[in-house]
Enzyme design. Structure first.
Site, PDB file in Angstrom:
ATOM      1  N   ALA A  12     -62.531 -20.761  20.083  1.00 46.30           N
ATOM      2  CA  ALA A  12     -61.492 -21.276  21.002  1.00 46.30           C
ATOM      3  C   ALA A  12     -60.161 -20.652  20.574  1.00 46.30           C
ATOM      4  O   ALA A  12     -59.189 -21.341  20.278  1.00 46.30           O
ATOM      5  CB  ALA A  12     -61.444 -22.796  21.013  1.00 46.30           C
TER       6      ALA A  12
ATOM      7  N   HIS B 277     -56.701 -18.513  20.017  1.00 43.05           N
ATOM      8  CA  HIS B 277     -55.383 -18.464  20.656  1.00 43.05           C
ATOM      9  C   HIS B 277     -54.519 -17.452  19.897  1.00 43.05           C
ATOM     10  O   HIS B 277     -55.020 -16.757  18.998  1.00 43.05           O
ATOM     11  CB  HIS B 277     -54.760 -19.863  20.667  1.00 43.05           C
ATOM     12  CG  HIS B 277     -54.814 -20.551  19.335  1.00 43.05           C
ATOM     13  ND1 HIS B 277     -54.119 -20.100  18.234  1.00 43.05           N
ATOM     14  CD2 HIS B 277     -55.526 -21.631  18.901  1.00 43.05           C
ATOM     15  CE1 HIS B 277     -54.358 -20.885  17.196  1.00 43.05           C
ATOM     16  NE2 HIS B 277     -55.228 -21.824  17.553  1.00 43.05           N
TER      17      HIS B 277
ATOM     18  N   GLY C  89     -52.422 -17.803  17.610  1.00 46.80           N
ATOM     19  CA  GLY C  89     -52.372 -18.023  16.159  1.00 46.80           C
ATOM     20  C   GLY C  89     -53.465 -17.205  15.477  1.00 46.80           C
ATOM     21  O   GLY C  89     -53.219 -16.498  14.493  1.00 46.80           O
ATOM     22  N   HIS C  90     -54.674 -17.264  16.025  1.00 50.78           N
ATOM     23  CA  HIS C  90     -55.782 -16.474  15.477  1.00 50.78           C
ATOM     24  C   HIS C  90     -55.499 -14.975  15.663  1.00 50.78           C
ATOM     25  O   HIS C  90     -55.769 -14.169  14.766  1.00 50.78           O
ATOM     26  CB  HIS C  90     -57.095 -16.819  16.184  1.00 50.78           C
ATOM     27  CG  HIS C  90     -57.518 -18.254  16.052  1.00 50.78           C
ATOM     28  ND1 HIS C  90     -57.465 -19.143  17.101  1.00 50.78           N
ATOM     29  CD2 HIS C  90     -58.013 -18.959  15.002  1.00 50.78           C
ATOM     30  CE1 HIS C  90     -57.905 -20.321  16.710  1.00 50.78           C
ATOM     31  NE2 HIS C  90     -58.239 -20.249  15.439  1.00 50.78           N
TER      32      HIS C  90
ATOM     33  N   GLN D 101     -68.098 -29.497   8.013  1.00 48.17           N
ATOM     34  CA  GLN D 101     -66.717 -29.907   7.723  1.00 48.17           C
ATOM     35  C   GLN D 101     -66.212 -30.980   8.670  1.00 48.17           C
ATOM     36  O   GLN D 101     -65.072 -31.420   8.570  1.00 48.17           O
ATOM     37  CB  GLN D 101     -65.774 -28.703   7.716  1.00 48.17           C
ATOM     38  CG  GLN D 101     -65.464 -28.128   9.090  1.00 48.17           C
ATOM     39  CD  GLN D 101     -64.681 -26.834   8.971  1.00 48.17           C
ATOM     40  OE1 GLN D 101     -65.180 -25.834   8.476  1.00 48.17           O
ATOM     41  NE2 GLN D 101     -63.433 -26.836   9.408  1.00 48.17           N
TER      42      GLN D 101
ATOM     43  N   LYS E 151     -50.689 -23.162   8.981  1.00 45.07           N
ATOM     44  CA  LYS E 151     -50.792 -24.406   9.742  1.00 45.07           C
ATOM     45  C   LYS E 151     -51.706 -25.390   9.018  1.00 45.07           C
ATOM     46  O   LYS E 151     -51.468 -26.595   9.012  1.00 45.07           O
ATOM     47  CB  LYS E 151     -51.335 -24.118  11.138  1.00 45.07           C
ATOM     48  CG  LYS E 151     -51.713 -25.379  11.845  1.00 45.07           C
ATOM     49  CD  LYS E 151     -51.863 -25.199  13.308  1.00 45.07           C
ATOM     50  CE  LYS E 151     -52.288 -26.506  13.912  1.00 45.07           C
ATOM     51  NZ  LYS E 151     -53.679 -26.830  13.563  1.00 45.07           N
TER      52      LYS E 151
ATOM     53  N   SER F 265     -53.205 -24.650  18.613  1.00 42.99           N
ATOM     54  CA  SER F 265     -54.427 -25.203  18.039  1.00 42.99           C
ATOM     55  C   SER F 265     -55.519 -25.166  19.100  1.00 42.99           C
ATOM     56  O   SER F 265     -55.244 -25.361  20.285  1.00 42.99           O
ATOM     57  CB  SER F 265     -54.190 -26.661  17.612  1.00 42.99           C
ATOM     58  OG  SER F 265     -55.424 -27.311  17.419  1.00 42.99           O
TER      59      SER F 265
ATOM     60  N   ARG G 219     -57.514 -27.318  19.604  1.00 38.64           N
ATOM     61  CA  ARG G 219     -57.657 -28.672  20.152  1.00 38.64           C
ATOM     62  C   ARG G 219     -56.647 -28.960  21.269  1.00 38.64           C
ATOM     63  O   ARG G 219     -56.820 -29.922  22.017  1.00 38.64           O
ATOM     64  CB  ARG G 219     -57.489 -29.708  19.048  1.00 38.64           C
ATOM     65  CG  ARG G 219     -58.634 -29.721  18.055  1.00 38.64           C
ATOM     66  CD  ARG G 219     -58.457 -30.868  17.079  1.00 38.64           C
ATOM     67  NE  ARG G 219     -59.678 -31.172  16.375  1.00 38.64           N
ATOM     68  CZ  ARG G 219     -60.015 -30.675  15.193  1.00 38.64           C
ATOM     69  NH1 ARG G 219     -59.212 -29.822  14.602  1.00 38.64           N
ATOM     70  NH2 ARG G 219     -61.147 -31.012  14.613  1.00 38.64           N
TER      71      ARG G 219
HETATM   72  P1  AMP Z   1     -59.647 -22.647  13.099  1.00 39.21           P
HETATM   73  O1  AMP Z   1     -60.356 -21.783  14.080  1.00 39.21           O
HETATM   74  O2  AMP Z   1     -58.763 -23.664  13.739  1.00 39.21           O
HETATM   75  O3  AMP Z   1     -60.523 -23.190  12.027  1.00 39.21           O
HETATM   76  O4  AMP Z   1     -58.622 -21.705  12.356  1.00 39.21           O
HETATM   77  C1  AMP Z   1     -58.984 -20.452  11.847  1.00 39.21           C
HETATM   78  C2  AMP Z   1     -57.792 -19.882  11.121  1.00 39.21           C
HETATM   79  O5  AMP Z   1     -56.686 -19.776  12.032  1.00 39.21           O
HETATM   80  C3  AMP Z   1     -57.300 -20.796   9.984  1.00 39.21           C
HETATM   81  O6  AMP Z   1     -56.932 -19.977   8.887  1.00 39.21           O
HETATM   82  C4  AMP Z   1     -56.113 -21.483  10.589  1.00 39.21           C
HETATM   83  O7  AMP Z   1     -55.170 -21.911   9.632  1.00 39.21           O
HETATM   84  C5  AMP Z   1     -55.553 -20.385  11.471  1.00 39.21           C
HETATM   85  N1  AMP Z   1     -54.693 -20.944  12.519  1.00 39.21           N
HETATM   86  C6  AMP Z   1     -54.991 -21.952  13.367  1.00 39.21           C
HETATM   87  N2  AMP Z   1     -53.937 -22.225  14.167  1.00 39.21           N
HETATM   88  C7  AMP Z   1     -52.955 -21.364  13.806  1.00 39.21           C
HETATM   89  C8  AMP Z   1     -51.608 -21.149  14.257  1.00 39.21           C
HETATM   90  N3  AMP Z   1     -51.081 -21.871  15.230  1.00 39.21           N
HETATM   91  N4  AMP Z   1     -50.898 -20.167  13.655  1.00 39.21           N
HETATM   92  C9  AMP Z   1     -51.429 -19.430  12.651  1.00 39.21           C
HETATM   93  N5  AMP Z   1     -52.689 -19.575  12.198  1.00 39.21           N
HETATM   94  C10 AMP Z   1     -53.436 -20.530  12.753  1.00 39.21           C
END
Ligand code: AMP
Length: 294
Positions: A32, A34, A36-37, A61, A164, A200, A202
């Site tokens: 999912a 965005h 950030g990724h 987790q 984050k 996020s 979410r």
């Molecule tokens: P997730 O898919 O949410 O488990 O996140 C995968 C990676 O992306 C983790 O290292 C998170 O910290 C990072 N991440 C998630 N949201 C953001 C964001 N808004 N900005 C930067 N990195 C992010």
């Protein structure tokens, strides 16, 4: 961009990359995706020869089965985004490619047994007794379990994580040290929407009304940062709680001001310690976290 579903295919492909001494940058995700990724992948691209990303919604987790079930899955779109930012390889394993029956059985029974999976039962000392660790029992053991498995499969030189998830970064760094991984952990700043809401996966589950309210989280964190010059941690926490609790759709789980290294709550500010304000709350059915360095 190569997409692999099995460990064997991925390892086979990575073999020649490792033997040619090319550096591998790794960005683990739960999909999912965005911006950030995307930022993490861009950072990896700038700092390594080959970028590997993984998309795996890690069951071990999640402490709330409903949260796991509702976690958004948008694989096709994710691959398009990853390719557009220069990702070279995506690893998208099924659950049974990563976990044995026994591992999943033990997870479901919530049995703490340190013999069955490396990375699952590392002692994080005080790091996982606060904030996310205190509110999501077993969460960081699950994170360490999957990240250590992925590190062993991908064998990256560098791995990129978002600030984050501030506590997660501390946990990963501790795990790397304890398990003696030769991997550099690189922390990347939080990418936000124009109105300040931290991106996020979410967020897409927020209703229109919840999405309208959500920027209050970053607004409060920003005010706390501004006020930190003249106020004690307890005064700041009181202020933040009052702000956030004004919205009755927001159910605050914690608002803590902690030392950036030990993650232990601060009672006062001094020049020798760096502080971070961390918040977790539920907005409707969606659990959101954010933080700001003070
Ligand atoms: P997730 O898919 O949410 O488990 O996140 C995968 C990676 O992306 C983790 O290292 C998170 O910290 C990072 N991440 C998630 N949201 C953001 C964001 N808004 N900005 C930067 N990195 C992010």
């Amino acid at each position: 961009m190569f997409i692999f579903k099995t460990i064997a295919e991925l390892k086979n492909h990575l073999n020649s990359i490792h033997t040619n001494n090319k550096t591998v940058g790794f960005v683990p995700t739960m999909g999912a995706l965005h911006q950030g990724h995307a930022f993490l992948v861009k950072q990896a691209k700038q700092n390594s020869d080959t970028v590997v990303s993984s998309i795996f919604v890690n069951p071990t987790q999640f402490n709330d089965p409903k949260d796991l079930e509702k976690y958004p899955r948008t694989l096709q779109k994710d691959c398009t985004l990853l390719e557009s930012v220069g990702c070279d390889i995506v690893f998208v394993p099924e659950v049974n490619e990563i976990y044995s029956e026994k591992e999943l059985e033990l997870k479901n029974q919530n049995i703490e047994d340190d013999s069955w999976s490396e990375g699952k039962n590392i002692d994080f000392g005080i790091l996982d007794k606060v904030m996310e660790g205190a509110h999501r029992p077993g969460h960081f053991n699950g994170v360490a379990q999957i990240v250590s498995k992925l590190f062993k499969i991908v064998e990256p030189n560098k791995a990129f994580f978002g600030q984050k998830d501030f506590q997660q970064l501390a946990i990963i760094k501790s795990m790397v040290q304890q398990m003696d991984f030769k991997i550099e952990i690189i922390s990347c700043s939080t990418i936000r929407e124009k109105d300040g809401l931290a991106m996020s996966s979410r967020n897409i589950r927020l209703t229109k009304e919840e999405r309208r309210i959500a920027p209050l989280i970053y607004k409060t964190l920003s005010s706390v940062k501004e006020m930190a010059k003249n106020n004690s941690p307890s005064e700041l926490i009181k202020f933040a709680k009052t702000q956030l609790e004004k919205e009755n759709q927001m159910q605050l789980e914690y608002f803590d001001i902690v030392d950036t290294l030990t993650l232990q709550p601060l009672t006062s500010f001094n020049n020798k310690q760096n502080a971070v304000a961390c918040v977790a709350l539920k907005l409707g059915n969606v659990r959101l976290i954010d933080n700001i360095l003070l």
